[in-house]
Design an enzyme around this catalytic site. Structure first.
Site, PDB file in Angstrom:
ATOM      1  N   ARG A 203       0.857  -1.183   0.000  1.00 14.13           N
ATOM      2  CA  ARG A 203       0.000   0.000   0.000  1.00 14.13           C
ATOM      3  C   ARG A 203       0.900   1.242   0.000  1.00 14.13           C
ATOM      4  O   ARG A 203       1.918   1.277   0.690  1.00 14.13           O
ATOM      5  CB  ARG A 203      -0.900   0.030   1.244  1.00 14.13           C
ATOM      6  CG  ARG A 203      -2.055  -0.956   1.203  1.00 14.13           C
ATOM      7  CD  ARG A 203      -3.101  -0.609   0.145  1.00 14.13           C
ATOM      8  NE  ARG A 203      -4.257  -1.508   0.129  1.00 14.13           N
ATOM      9  CZ  ARG A 203      -4.399  -2.569  -0.667  1.00 14.13           C
ATOM     10  NH1 ARG A 203      -3.452  -2.901  -1.526  1.00 14.13           N
ATOM     11  NH2 ARG A 203      -5.500  -3.300  -0.615  1.00 14.13           N
ATOM     12  N   HIS A 251      -1.183  -0.672 -10.029  1.00 12.76           N
ATOM     13  CA  HIS A 251      -1.804  -1.565  -9.038  1.00 12.76           C
ATOM     14  C   HIS A 251      -2.244  -2.898  -9.677  1.00 12.76           C
ATOM     15  O   HIS A 251      -3.420  -3.262  -9.646  1.00 12.76           O
ATOM     16  CB  HIS A 251      -2.994  -0.869  -8.364  1.00 12.76           C
ATOM     17  CG  HIS A 251      -3.304  -1.435  -6.998  1.00 12.76           C
ATOM     18  ND1 HIS A 251      -3.537  -0.651  -5.899  1.00 12.76           N
ATOM     19  CD2 HIS A 251      -3.410  -2.717  -6.557  1.00 12.76           C
ATOM     20  CE1 HIS A 251      -3.788  -1.420  -4.847  1.00 12.76           C
ATOM     21  NE2 HIS A 251      -3.702  -2.683  -5.228  1.00 12.76           N
TER      22      HIS A 251
HETATM   23  N1  LIG Z   1      -0.644  -4.523  -5.056  1.00  9.64           N
HETATM   24  C1  LIG Z   1      -1.558  -5.480  -5.088  1.00  9.64           C
HETATM   25  O1  LIG Z   1      -2.048  -5.820  -6.162  1.00  9.64           O
HETATM   26  C2  LIG Z   1      -1.976  -6.170  -3.816  1.00  9.64           C
HETATM   27  C3  LIG Z   1      -2.770  -7.324  -3.911  1.00  9.64           C
HETATM   28  C4  LIG Z   1      -3.139  -7.973  -2.740  1.00  9.64           C
HETATM   29  C5  LIG Z   1      -2.706  -7.500  -1.505  1.00  9.64           C
HETATM   30  N2  LIG Z   1      -1.931  -6.373  -1.436  1.00  9.64           N
HETATM   31  C6  LIG Z   1      -1.451  -5.890  -0.128  1.00  9.64           C
HETATM   32  O2  LIG Z   1      -0.636  -6.875   0.478  1.00  9.64           O
HETATM   33  C7  LIG Z   1      -0.867  -6.849   1.882  1.00  9.64           C
HETATM   34  C8  LIG Z   1      -0.403  -8.139   2.525  1.00  9.64           C
HETATM   35  O3  LIG Z   1      -1.321  -9.174   2.228  1.00  9.64           O
HETATM   36  P1  LIG Z   1      -1.285 -10.605   2.976  1.00  9.64           P
HETATM   37  O4  LIG Z   1      -2.461 -11.351   2.493  1.00  9.64           O
HETATM   38  O5  LIG Z   1       0.049 -11.251   2.858  1.00  9.64           O
HETATM   39  O6  LIG Z   1      -1.498 -10.133   4.501  1.00  9.64           O
HETATM   40  P2  LIG Z   1      -1.423 -11.011   5.827  1.00  9.64           P
HETATM   41  O7  LIG Z   1      -1.590 -12.465   5.515  1.00  9.64           O
HETATM   42  O8  LIG Z   1      -2.334 -10.383   6.807  1.00  9.64           O
HETATM   43  O9  LIG Z   1       0.098 -10.836   6.322  1.00  9.64           O
HETATM   44  C9  LIG Z   1       0.585  -9.647   6.828  1.00  9.64           C
HETATM   45  C10 LIG Z   1       2.035  -9.842   7.257  1.00  9.64           C
HETATM   46  O10 LIG Z   1       2.555  -8.566   7.676  1.00  9.64           O
HETATM   47  C11 LIG Z   1       3.087  -8.714   8.998  1.00  9.64           C
HETATM   48  N3  LIG Z   1       2.908  -7.479   9.753  1.00  9.64           N
HETATM   49  C12 LIG Z   1       1.757  -6.791   9.973  1.00  9.64           C
HETATM   50  N4  LIG Z   1       1.999  -5.701  10.744  1.00  9.64           N
HETATM   51  C13 LIG Z   1       3.325  -5.725  11.010  1.00  9.64           C
HETATM   52  C14 LIG Z   1       4.180  -4.884  11.760  1.00  9.64           C
HETATM   53  N5  LIG Z   1       3.709  -3.806  12.400  1.00  9.64           N
HETATM   54  N6  LIG Z   1       5.475  -5.196  11.845  1.00  9.64           N
HETATM   55  C15 LIG Z   1       5.952  -6.298  11.219  1.00  9.64           C
HETATM   56  N7  LIG Z   1       5.205  -7.150  10.486  1.00  9.64           N
HETATM   57  C16 LIG Z   1       3.895  -6.851  10.386  1.00  9.64           C
HETATM   58  C17 LIG Z   1       2.303  -9.843   9.618  1.00  9.64           C
HETATM   59  O11 LIG Z   1       3.026 -10.353  10.722  1.00  9.64           O
HETATM   60  P3  LIG Z   1       2.496 -11.646  11.554  1.00  9.64           P
HETATM   61  O12 LIG Z   1       2.793 -12.830  10.664  1.00  9.64           O
HETATM   62  O13 LIG Z   1       3.335 -11.628  12.759  1.00  9.64           O
HETATM   63  O14 LIG Z   1       1.030 -11.439  11.778  1.00  9.64           O
HETATM   64  C18 LIG Z   1       2.179 -10.806   8.443  1.00  9.64           C
HETATM   65  O15 LIG Z   1       3.369 -11.565   8.312  1.00  9.64           O
HETATM   66  C19 LIG Z   1      -2.376  -6.574   1.979  1.00  9.64           C
HETATM   67  O16 LIG Z   1      -2.713  -6.020   3.230  1.00  9.64           O
HETATM   68  C20 LIG Z   1      -2.602  -5.616   0.839  1.00  9.64           C
HETATM   69  O17 LIG Z   1      -2.503  -4.287   1.307  1.00  9.64           O
HETATM   70  C21 LIG Z   1      -1.548  -5.722  -2.568  1.00  9.64           C
END
Ligand SMILES: NC(=O)c1ccc[n+]([C@@H]2O[C@H](COP(=O)([O-])OP(=O)(O)OC[C@H]3O[C@@H](n4cnc5c(N)ncnc54)[C@H](OP(=O)(O)O)[C@@H]3O)[C@@H](O)[C@H]2O)c1
Length: 288
Positions: A203, A251
């Protein structure tokens, strides 16, 4: 789901609005969700739910985000593609071609190139494994401590500093939360070694765009591949569009696939209807 009555919001009668139990949403108008007072939970078609968490009026409404292995595979492919783009010096050769310069650069072994992933969730972990399978040295950072085979893991602020100082390519796959907004700023970007590059596929607000431009202009950072921005679509006046060391993507690194996402959403709904249990929902405390 032929046995269910699935309606577009605008087609709902006043009575149906009162009886709607589940909403399937992407970027909904908060007023539309407010008009469904008996919702039990919301199925997001997107993985990132920061807007839903802040904009949805019902503060206790459970939000289930899109957790689709196909989305993770698509993101892992994008991370590999753009890591290879940076690893093989394509930005430099692109510039050389426009100036008709024949100059060869030495490419290090992938094992000597450290790609660090911030966020080891559904997307980050899949990308980390894909990079490892392609020979890169991979570091990962998450909030909680985790041990993973073949990936050096870090957690917490002190660890972030240690990770950044050893990173060649930084990949951002964190959710946007209070804790991650502005995480990559003037000071933290300065911890990256000279010549490092950044890929932001998460993001926009996680990365301070002005600080990034400053570090690119000073030559401290080599290149940035950006798929997300503080404002989208990226305004035509934004300097990132024309910066020589920035690749702008609209995006697209991992888009929701209609077929696989429909299966995930319908699976979640069927399971709820059978068991009465709402699928795993987002933690409001942590914001993801
Ligand atoms: N550009 C695009 O097309 C696109 C598409 C889809 C998603 N996204 C973005 O990608 C993001 C990640 O998706 P996801 O499904 O992988 O999310 P997720 O499964 O919720 O994983 C989030 C990861 O970030 C870590 N995290 C969260 N807050 C943190 C902090 N303060 N310090 C350190 N680590 C932290 C979490 O740690 P823990 O393991 O310890 O909980 C987890 O490992 C989404 O939220 C979205 O914004 C972008």
């Amino acid at each position: 789901m032929p046995k269910l009555n699935i309606c577009a919001f605008r087609e709902l009668t006043a009575e149906q609005r009162l009886s709607a139990e589940i909403a399937i949403v992407a970027n909904p108008n908060p007023a539309e969700l407010a008009a469904l007072p008996n919702l039990q939970w919301v199925q997001s078609l997107w993985a990132g739910v920061e807007r839903l968490l802040t904009e949805v009026p019902q503060s206790d409404l459970k939000i289930v985000r899109m957790n689709d292995p196909q989305l993770a595979a698509s993101m892992a492919e994008a991370v590999l593609a753009w890591s290879l783009y940076l690893h093989r010096d394509m930005p430099a050769y692109k510039k050389q071609q426009s100036a008709k310069i024949w100059k060869q650069h030495t490419t290090p072994l992938t094992a000597d190139r450290t790609v660090s992933i911030l966020g080891l969730g559904s997307l980050g972990l899949c990308a980390a494994n894909r990079l490892t399978a392609n020979g890169f040295s991979v570091f990962g950072w998450s909030r909680s401590e985790v041990n993973l085979e073949g990936i050096k893991t870090f957690n917490g602020e002190a660890d972030l500093h240690a990770l950044l100082s050893r990173t060649d390519i930084l990949v951002v796959l964190l959710p946007l939360t209070m804790a991650t907004s502005g995480l990559l700023n003037e000071q933290t970007l300065a911890l990256l070694p000279r010549g490092a590059s950044v890929i932001n596929f998460a993001r926009g607000p996680i990365l301070d765009e002005t600080a990034l431009i400053n570090h690119l202009d000073s030559g401290h950072l080599a290149h940035a591949v950006l798929d997300v921005f503080s404002e989208e679509p990226l305004p035509k006046s934004n300097p990132l569009w024309t910066h020589a060391d920035v690749t702008v993507l609209p995006h697209i690194s991992a888009r929701t696939n209609k077929i696989t996402a429909s299966k995930i959403a319908s699976g979640n709904i069927s399971s709820f209807l059978q068991t009465g249990e709402i699928p795993q929902s987002v933690s409001r405390k942590h914001g993801y």
